[in-house]
Design a protein around this motif. Sequence first.
Motif, mmCIF file in Angstrom:
data_model
loop_
_atom_site.group_PDB
_atom_site.id
_atom_site.type_symbol
_atom_site.label_atom_id
_atom_site.label_comp_id
_atom_site.label_asym_id
_atom_site.label_seq_id
_atom_site.Cartn_x
_atom_site.Cartn_y
_atom_site.Cartn_z
ATOM 1 N N GLN A 244 1.019 -1.326 0.001
ATOM 2 C CA GLN A 244 -0.056 0.019 -0.171
ATOM 3 C C GLN A 244 0.720 1.359 0.001
ATOM 4 O O GLN A 244 0.534 2.199 -0.527
ATOM 5 N N GLU A 245 2.031 1.291 0.717
ATOM 6 C CA GLU A 245 3.159 2.421 0.660
ATOM 7 C C GLU A 245 3.613 2.581 -0.592
ATOM 8 O O GLU A 245 3.640 3.828 -1.040
ATOM 9 N N ILE A 246 3.944 1.626 -1.257
ATOM 10 C CA ILE A 246 4.439 1.719 -2.572
ATOM 11 C C ILE A 246 3.385 2.367 -3.346
ATOM 12 O O ILE A 246 3.627 3.171 -4.415
ATOM 13 N N ALA A 247 2.088 1.827 -3.577
ATOM 14 C CA ALA A 247 1.096 2.493 -4.259
ATOM 15 C C ALA A 247 1.039 3.734 -4.014
ATOM 16 O O ALA A 247 0.454 4.623 -4.869
ATOM 17 N N GLU A 248 0.860 4.239 -2.638
ATOM 18 C CA GLU A 248 0.559 5.642 -2.356
ATOM 19 C C GLU A 248 1.738 6.391 -2.734
ATOM 20 O O GLU A 248 1.458 7.452 -3.435
ATOM 21 N N CYS A 249 3.176 5.880 -2.805
ATOM 22 C CA CYS A 249 4.097 6.732 -3.408
ATOM 23 C C CYS A 249 3.995 6.895 -4.894
ATOM 24 O O CYS A 249 4.236 7.928 -5.309
ATOM 25 N N GLY B 60 6.076 13.166 -11.240
ATOM 26 C CA GLY B 60 7.257 12.399 -11.004
ATOM 27 C C GLY B 60 8.225 13.225 -9.987
ATOM 28 O O GLY B 60 9.455 12.828 -9.873
ATOM 29 N N VAL B 61 8.026 14.811 -9.697
ATOM 30 C CA VAL B 61 8.922 15.342 -9.098
ATOM 31 C C VAL B 61 9.146 14.691 -7.650
ATOM 32 O O VAL B 61 10.334 15.121 -7.097
ATOM 33 N N ASP B 62 8.182 14.321 -7.054
ATOM 34 C CA ASP B 62 8.257 14.013 -5.767
ATOM 35 C C ASP B 62 8.588 12.251 -5.169
ATOM 36 O O ASP B 62 8.077 11.823 -4.294
ATOM 37 N N LEU B 63 9.386 11.779 -6.368
ATOM 38 C CA LEU B 63 9.335 10.324 -6.027
ATOM 39 C C LEU B 63 10.589 9.938 -5.510
ATOM 40 O O LEU B 63 11.772 10.548 -5.678
ATOM 41 N N ASP B 64 10.518 9.512 -4.265
ATOM 42 C CA ASP B 64 11.492 9.089 -3.517
ATOM 43 C C ASP B 64 12.154 7.609 -3.684
ATOM 44 O O ASP B 64 11.526 6.470 -3.055
ATOM 45 N N THR B 65 12.893 7.601 -4.703
ATOM 46 C CA THR B 65 13.349 6.164 -5.163
ATOM 47 C C THR B 65 14.098 5.359 -4.238
ATOM 48 O O THR B 65 13.928 4.185 -4.261
ATOM 49 N N VAL C 186 12.854 1.799 -3.145
ATOM 50 C CA VAL C 186 13.809 0.488 -3.411
ATOM 51 C C VAL C 186 13.692 -0.284 -2.020
ATOM 52 O O VAL C 186 13.486 -1.594 -1.931
ATOM 53 N N LEU C 187 13.665 0.343 -0.987
ATOM 54 C CA LEU C 187 13.555 -0.246 0.170
ATOM 55 C C LEU C 187 12.266 -0.916 0.506
ATOM 56 O O LEU C 187 12.275 -2.183 0.938
ATOM 57 N N LEU C 188 11.314 -0.492 0.098
ATOM 58 C CA LEU C 188 10.166 -0.992 0.294
ATOM 59 C C LEU C 188 9.979 -2.462 -0.708
ATOM 60 O O LEU C 188 9.220 -3.336 -0.425
ATOM 61 N N ARG C 189 10.129 -2.080 -2.217
ATOM 62 C CA ARG C 189 10.170 -3.365 -2.782
ATOM 63 C C ARG C 189 11.260 -4.321 -2.414
ATOM 64 O O ARG C 189 10.669 -5.677 -2.307
#
Length: 146
Positions: free
Chosen positions: A36-41, A50-55, A59-62
Amino acid sequence: MARFFTLEQAQQLVPEVRRMLNEAVEARAELEESQQEIAECMRKAHQMGGVDLDTGRLVLLRKRVDELGKKLKEILDQFEELGIQVKDLNIGLVDFPTKYRGEEVLICYQLNETGVGYWHGLDEGFRGRKRIDRDFLDHHEGDLVH
Protein backbone atom coordinates in the motif's frame (compact mmCIF):
# COMPACT_ATOMS: atom_id res chain seq x y z
CA MET A 1 -0.05 -37.75 -0.55
CA ALA A 2 -2.82 -36.88 1.84
CA ARG A 3 -2.17 -37.18 5.53
CA PHE A 4 -5.01 -37.76 7.96
CA PHE A 5 -4.63 -36.58 11.54
CA THR A 6 -6.07 -37.95 14.73
CA LEU A 7 -7.52 -35.38 17.07
CA GLU A 8 -4.58 -35.98 19.41
CA GLN A 9 -2.05 -35.36 16.63
CA ALA A 10 -3.78 -32.14 15.64
CA GLN A 11 -3.91 -31.01 19.26
CA GLN A 12 -0.19 -31.73 19.73
CA LEU A 13 0.61 -29.56 16.71
CA VAL A 14 -1.39 -26.55 17.97
CA PRO A 15 1.58 -24.76 19.64
CA GLU A 16 3.66 -25.03 16.45
CA VAL A 17 0.67 -24.15 14.26
CA ARG A 18 -0.06 -21.12 16.47
CA ARG A 19 3.55 -19.92 16.12
CA MET A 20 3.52 -20.41 12.36
CA LEU A 21 0.12 -18.74 11.98
CA ASN A 22 1.23 -15.74 14.02
CA GLU A 23 4.31 -15.37 11.80
CA ALA A 24 2.25 -15.76 8.61
CA VAL A 25 -0.46 -13.32 9.72
CA GLU A 26 2.18 -10.76 10.71
CA ALA A 27 4.16 -11.20 7.46
CA ARG A 28 0.98 -10.91 5.41
CA ALA A 29 -0.06 -7.71 7.22
CA GLU A 30 3.41 -6.17 6.78
CA LEU A 31 3.42 -7.21 3.13
CA GLU A 32 0.07 -5.53 2.49
CA GLU A 33 1.19 -2.41 4.36
CA SER A 34 4.38 -2.17 2.29
CA GLN A 35 2.45 -2.74 -0.96
CA GLN A 36 0.00 0.00 0.00
CA GLU A 37 2.87 2.37 0.77
CA ILE A 38 4.42 1.65 -2.64
CA ALA A 39 1.08 2.33 -4.30
CA GLU A 40 0.71 5.59 -2.37
CA CYS A 41 4.23 6.73 -3.32
CA MET A 42 3.53 5.96 -6.97
CA ARG A 43 0.17 7.76 -6.83
CA LYS A 44 1.77 10.87 -5.32
CA ALA A 45 4.61 10.79 -7.82
CA HIS A 46 2.14 10.48 -10.68
CA GLN A 47 0.14 13.47 -9.39
CA MET A 48 3.32 15.54 -9.05
CA GLY A 49 4.64 14.54 -12.47
CA GLY A 50 7.40 12.42 -10.90
CA VAL A 51 8.89 15.37 -9.01
CA ASP A 52 8.28 13.97 -5.52
CA LEU A 53 9.43 10.38 -6.16
CA ASP A 54 11.56 9.01 -3.30
CA THR A 55 13.36 6.28 -5.23
CA GLY A 56 15.43 5.25 -2.21
CA ARG A 57 12.30 4.61 -0.19
CA LEU A 58 10.72 2.71 -3.08
CA VAL A 59 13.79 0.47 -3.42
CA LEU A 60 13.65 -0.33 0.30
CA LEU A 61 9.92 -0.99 0.18
CA ARG A 62 10.22 -3.29 -2.84
CA LYS A 63 13.04 -5.18 -1.15
CA ARG A 64 10.86 -5.55 1.96
CA VAL A 65 7.94 -6.80 -0.16
CA ASP A 66 10.22 -9.43 -1.72
CA GLU A 67 11.54 -10.54 1.70
CA LEU A 68 8.06 -10.77 3.20
CA GLY A 69 6.73 -12.62 0.17
CA LYS A 70 9.53 -15.20 0.50
CA LYS A 71 8.94 -15.53 4.25
CA LEU A 72 5.22 -16.03 3.75
CA LYS A 73 5.83 -18.63 1.04
CA GLU A 74 8.24 -20.52 3.33
CA ILE A 75 5.66 -20.61 6.12
CA LEU A 76 2.90 -21.75 3.76
CA ASP A 77 5.24 -24.44 2.40
CA GLN A 78 5.82 -25.65 5.98
CA PHE A 79 2.07 -26.02 6.49
CA GLU A 80 1.83 -27.96 3.23
CA GLU A 81 4.71 -30.26 4.24
CA LEU A 82 2.89 -31.02 7.50
CA GLY A 83 -0.32 -31.78 5.59
CA ILE A 84 -2.20 -28.88 7.21
CA GLN A 85 -4.46 -26.77 5.00
CA VAL A 86 -4.29 -22.99 5.42
CA LYS A 87 -7.80 -21.63 4.83
CA ASP A 88 -7.73 -17.96 5.84
CA LEU A 89 -4.81 -15.84 7.03
CA ASN A 90 -7.12 -12.95 7.88
CA ILE A 91 -8.47 -14.91 10.83
CA GLY A 92 -5.68 -17.49 11.21
CA LEU A 93 -7.72 -20.51 10.10
CA VAL A 94 -6.32 -23.96 9.29
CA ASP A 95 -7.76 -27.43 8.77
CA PHE A 96 -6.36 -30.87 9.57
CA PRO A 97 -7.71 -33.61 7.28
CA THR A 98 -9.15 -36.63 9.08
CA LYS A 99 -11.71 -39.36 8.45
CA TYR A 100 -15.09 -39.53 10.14
CA ARG A 101 -17.32 -42.53 9.52
CA GLY A 102 -15.17 -43.37 6.50
CA GLU A 103 -15.50 -39.94 4.87
CA GLU A 104 -12.80 -37.26 4.65
CA VAL A 105 -13.60 -34.29 6.90
CA LEU A 106 -11.57 -31.49 8.43
CA ILE A 107 -10.61 -30.76 12.02
CA CYS A 108 -10.72 -26.98 12.25
CA TYR A 109 -8.46 -24.64 14.26
CA GLN A 110 -8.59 -20.86 14.47
CA LEU A 111 -5.73 -18.80 15.89
CA ASN A 112 -7.66 -17.40 18.87
CA GLU A 113 -8.75 -20.84 20.08
CA THR A 114 -6.92 -22.70 22.86
CA GLY A 115 -7.00 -25.98 20.96
CA VAL A 116 -8.85 -27.95 18.34
CA GLY A 117 -12.50 -28.32 19.19
CA TYR A 118 -14.41 -28.24 15.89
CA TRP A 119 -14.74 -30.16 12.64
CA HIS A 120 -16.66 -29.78 9.39
CA GLY A 121 -17.28 -31.57 6.13
CA LEU A 122 -15.29 -30.75 3.03
CA ASP A 123 -18.13 -28.73 1.51
CA GLU A 124 -19.35 -27.06 4.70
CA GLY A 125 -16.47 -24.71 5.45
CA PHE A 126 -16.09 -22.54 8.53
CA ARG A 127 -19.82 -21.80 8.82
CA GLY A 128 -20.53 -25.52 9.02
CA ARG A 129 -18.27 -26.10 12.01
CA LYS A 130 -19.54 -28.53 14.61
CA ARG A 131 -18.20 -29.13 18.10
CA ILE A 132 -16.17 -32.28 18.46
CA ASP A 133 -18.40 -34.58 20.47
CA ARG A 134 -18.34 -38.19 21.70
CA ASP A 135 -19.68 -39.49 18.37
CA PHE A 136 -16.88 -37.75 16.47
CA LEU A 137 -14.28 -39.07 18.92
CA ASP A 138 -15.60 -42.60 18.56
CA HIS A 139 -15.75 -42.55 14.77
CA HIS A 140 -12.82 -40.58 13.42
CA GLU A 141 -9.52 -41.95 12.12
CA GLY A 142 -6.08 -40.58 11.45
CA ASP A 143 -2.54 -41.83 10.94
CA LEU A 144 -3.32 -42.85 7.37
CA VAL A 145 -1.42 -41.94 4.25
CA HIS A 146 -2.87 -42.53 0.80
